[in-house]
Design a protein around this motif. Sequence first.
Motif, PDB file in Angstrom:
ATOM      1  N   ARG A   1      34.970  53.766  41.256  1.00 19.40           N
ATOM      2  CA  ARG A   1      35.547  54.219  39.939  1.00 19.40           C
ATOM      3  C   ARG A   1      36.793  54.493  39.608  1.00 19.40           C
ATOM      4  O   ARG A   1      37.533  55.484  39.972  1.00 19.40           O
ATOM      5  N   CYS A   2      37.620  53.468  38.969  1.00 14.95           N
ATOM      6  CA  CYS A   2      38.712  53.702  38.569  1.00 14.95           C
ATOM      7  C   CYS A   2      39.632  53.142  37.416  1.00 14.95           C
ATOM      8  O   CYS A   2      38.032  52.344  36.386  1.00 14.95           O
ATOM      9  N   LEU A   3      40.544  52.988  37.472  1.00 16.67           N
ATOM     10  CA  LEU A   3      41.647  52.538  35.784  1.00 16.67           C
ATOM     11  C   LEU A   3      41.422  51.334  35.375  1.00 16.67           C
ATOM     12  O   LEU A   3      41.383  50.318  34.664  1.00 16.67           O
ATOM     13  N   THR A   4      42.226  50.715  37.255  1.00 20.60           N
ATOM     14  CA  THR A   4      43.288  49.252  36.512  1.00 20.60           C
ATOM     15  C   THR A   4      42.427  48.960  37.658  1.00 20.60           C
ATOM     16  O   THR A   4      41.954  48.866  38.834  1.00 20.60           O
ATOM     17  N   LEU A   5      42.372  47.253  37.182  1.00 19.56           N
ATOM     18  CA  LEU A   5      42.489  46.500  37.958  1.00 19.56           C
ATOM     19  C   LEU A   5      43.883  46.275  39.852  1.00 19.56           C
ATOM     20  O   LEU A   5      43.390  45.714  40.995  1.00 19.56           O
ATOM     21  N   GLU A   6      44.940  47.131  39.113  1.00 18.94           N
ATOM     22  CA  GLU A   6      45.778  47.024  40.324  1.00 18.94           C
ATOM     23  C   GLU A   6      45.250  47.973  40.898  1.00 18.94           C
ATOM     24  O   GLU A   6      45.448  48.284  41.997  1.00 18.94           O
ATOM     25  N   HIS A   7      44.743  49.016  40.839  1.00 18.73           N
ATOM     26  CA  HIS A   7      44.257  50.636  41.713  1.00 18.73           C
ATOM     27  C   HIS A   7      42.610  49.659  42.318  1.00 18.73           C
ATOM     28  O   HIS A   7      42.984  49.708  43.795  1.00 18.73           O
ATOM     29  N   TRP A   8      42.097  49.117  41.730  1.00 22.31           N
ATOM     30  CA  TRP A   8      41.117  48.244  42.377  1.00 22.31           C
ATOM     31  C   TRP A   8      41.674  47.189  43.216  1.00 22.31           C
ATOM     32  O   TRP A   8      40.783  47.130  44.373  1.00 22.31           O
ATOM     33  N   SER A   9      42.213  46.330  42.840  1.00 19.46           N
ATOM     34  CA  SER A   9      42.717  45.174  43.998  1.00 19.46           C
ATOM     35  C   SER A   9      43.607  46.001  44.884  1.00 19.46           C
ATOM     36  O   SER A   9      42.932  45.531  46.655  1.00 19.46           O
ATOM     37  N   ASP A  10      44.122  47.631  45.328  1.00 16.31           N
ATOM     38  CA  ASP A  10      44.629  47.996  46.715  1.00 16.31           C
ATOM     39  C   ASP A  10      42.916  47.979  47.412  1.00 16.31           C
ATOM     40  O   ASP A  10      42.992  48.131  48.392  1.00 16.31           O
ATOM     41  N   LYS A  11      41.883  48.625  46.984  1.00 18.12           N
ATOM     42  CA  LYS A  11      41.232  49.436  47.620  1.00 18.12           C
ATOM     43  C   LYS A  11      40.486  47.895  47.989  1.00 18.12           C
ATOM     44  O   LYS A  11      39.962  47.663  49.663  1.00 18.12           O
ATOM     45  N   ILE A  12      40.306  46.400  47.055  1.00 19.02           N
ATOM     46  CA  ILE A  12      40.071  45.049  48.071  1.00 19.02           C
ATOM     47  C   ILE A  12      40.906  45.095  48.515  1.00 19.02           C
ATOM     48  O   ILE A  12      39.993  44.616  50.635  1.00 19.02           O
TER      49      ILE A  12
ATOM     50  N   PRO B   1      46.814  37.643  56.955  1.00 16.25           N
ATOM     51  CA  PRO B   1      47.965  37.217  55.222  1.00 16.25           C
ATOM     52  C   PRO B   1      46.683  37.060  53.945  1.00 16.25           C
ATOM     53  O   PRO B   1      45.427  36.582  54.166  1.00 16.25           O
ATOM     54  N   ILE B   2      46.516  37.882  52.387  1.00 11.81           N
ATOM     55  CA  ILE B   2      45.464  37.790  52.173  1.00 11.81           C
ATOM     56  C   ILE B   2      46.606  37.911  50.825  1.00 11.81           C
ATOM     57  O   ILE B   2      47.458  37.622  49.918  1.00 11.81           O
ATOM     58  N   TRP B   3      45.446  36.693  49.725  1.00  6.05           N
ATOM     59  CA  TRP B   3      45.991  36.247  48.731  1.00  6.05           C
ATOM     60  C   TRP B   3      45.085  36.538  48.126  1.00  6.05           C
ATOM     61  O   TRP B   3      43.457  36.552  48.162  1.00  6.05           O
ATOM     62  N   LEU B   4      44.805  37.080  46.529  1.00  5.97           N
ATOM     63  CA  LEU B   4      43.770  37.559  45.592  1.00  5.97           C
ATOM     64  C   LEU B   4      43.997  37.706  43.830  1.00  5.97           C
ATOM     65  O   LEU B   4      45.337  37.830  43.796  1.00  5.97           O
ATOM     66  N   GLU B   5      43.378  37.324  43.326  1.00  4.92           N
ATOM     67  CA  GLU B   5      43.192  37.117  41.843  1.00  4.92           C
ATOM     68  C   GLU B   5      41.957  37.419  41.631  1.00  4.92           C
ATOM     69  O   GLU B   5      40.830  37.264  41.781  1.00  4.92           O
ATOM     70  N   LEU B   6      41.973  38.966  40.958  1.00  3.81           N
ATOM     71  CA  LEU B   6      40.954  39.362  40.068  1.00  3.81           C
ATOM     72  C   LEU B   6      41.320  39.522  38.802  1.00  3.81           C
ATOM     73  O   LEU B   6      42.396  40.469  38.396  1.00  3.81           O
ATOM     74  N   ARG B   7      39.920  39.482  37.946  1.00  2.55           N
ATOM     75  CA  ARG B   7      39.515  38.475  36.769  1.00  2.55           C
ATOM     76  C   ARG B   7      38.797  39.442  36.035  1.00  2.55           C
ATOM     77  O   ARG B   7      37.739  39.932  36.371  1.00  2.55           O
ATOM     78  N   LYS B   8      39.327  40.212  34.576  1.00  2.00           N
ATOM     79  CA  LYS B   8      38.242  41.248  34.038  1.00  2.00           C
ATOM     80  C   LYS B   8      37.926  40.298  33.098  1.00  2.00           C
ATOM     81  O   LYS B   8      38.103  38.994  32.328  1.00  2.00           O
TER      82      LYS B   8
END
Length: 124
Positions: A72-83, A95-102
């Motif tokens: 439960r959060c406001l931004t993709l940026e915050h959720w990507s940290d959790k990921i 090494p990790i690369w990700l793309e998180l899309r709404k």
Amino acid sequence: MSAPLDCVVVRGLRLWAHVGVLEHERQMGQWFELDFSLGCNLSAAAAADGLEQSLDYSLAIQALQLDASRVRCLTLEHWSDKIFEVLEDLYGSVPIWLELRKCQAPVPGFYGIVAVQRSRRWPS
């Protein structure tokens, strides 16, 4: 010159989560899509034909699905940290690369996709 980076790649992981700046996005939830790459040396796994020398992507998929059901959060940026935290808990400091899309941004007249792309320890 550095050696090429092998990767385990997952594309198109659909996740239902309660993320968004607007209250109704967090209340009702919505679909997101995630691509990620985990950098590693796959030579031993290729030679042995064994999963134990690789990074088991099924563990990541299951852990990220569970995490999405709880976030439960406001931004993709915050959720990507959790990921990143979920993936690092599973695989360590690879090494990790990700793309998180709404998938459906709540912007009138906009029918595209918005995303964040982030990386940790990814070679440039």
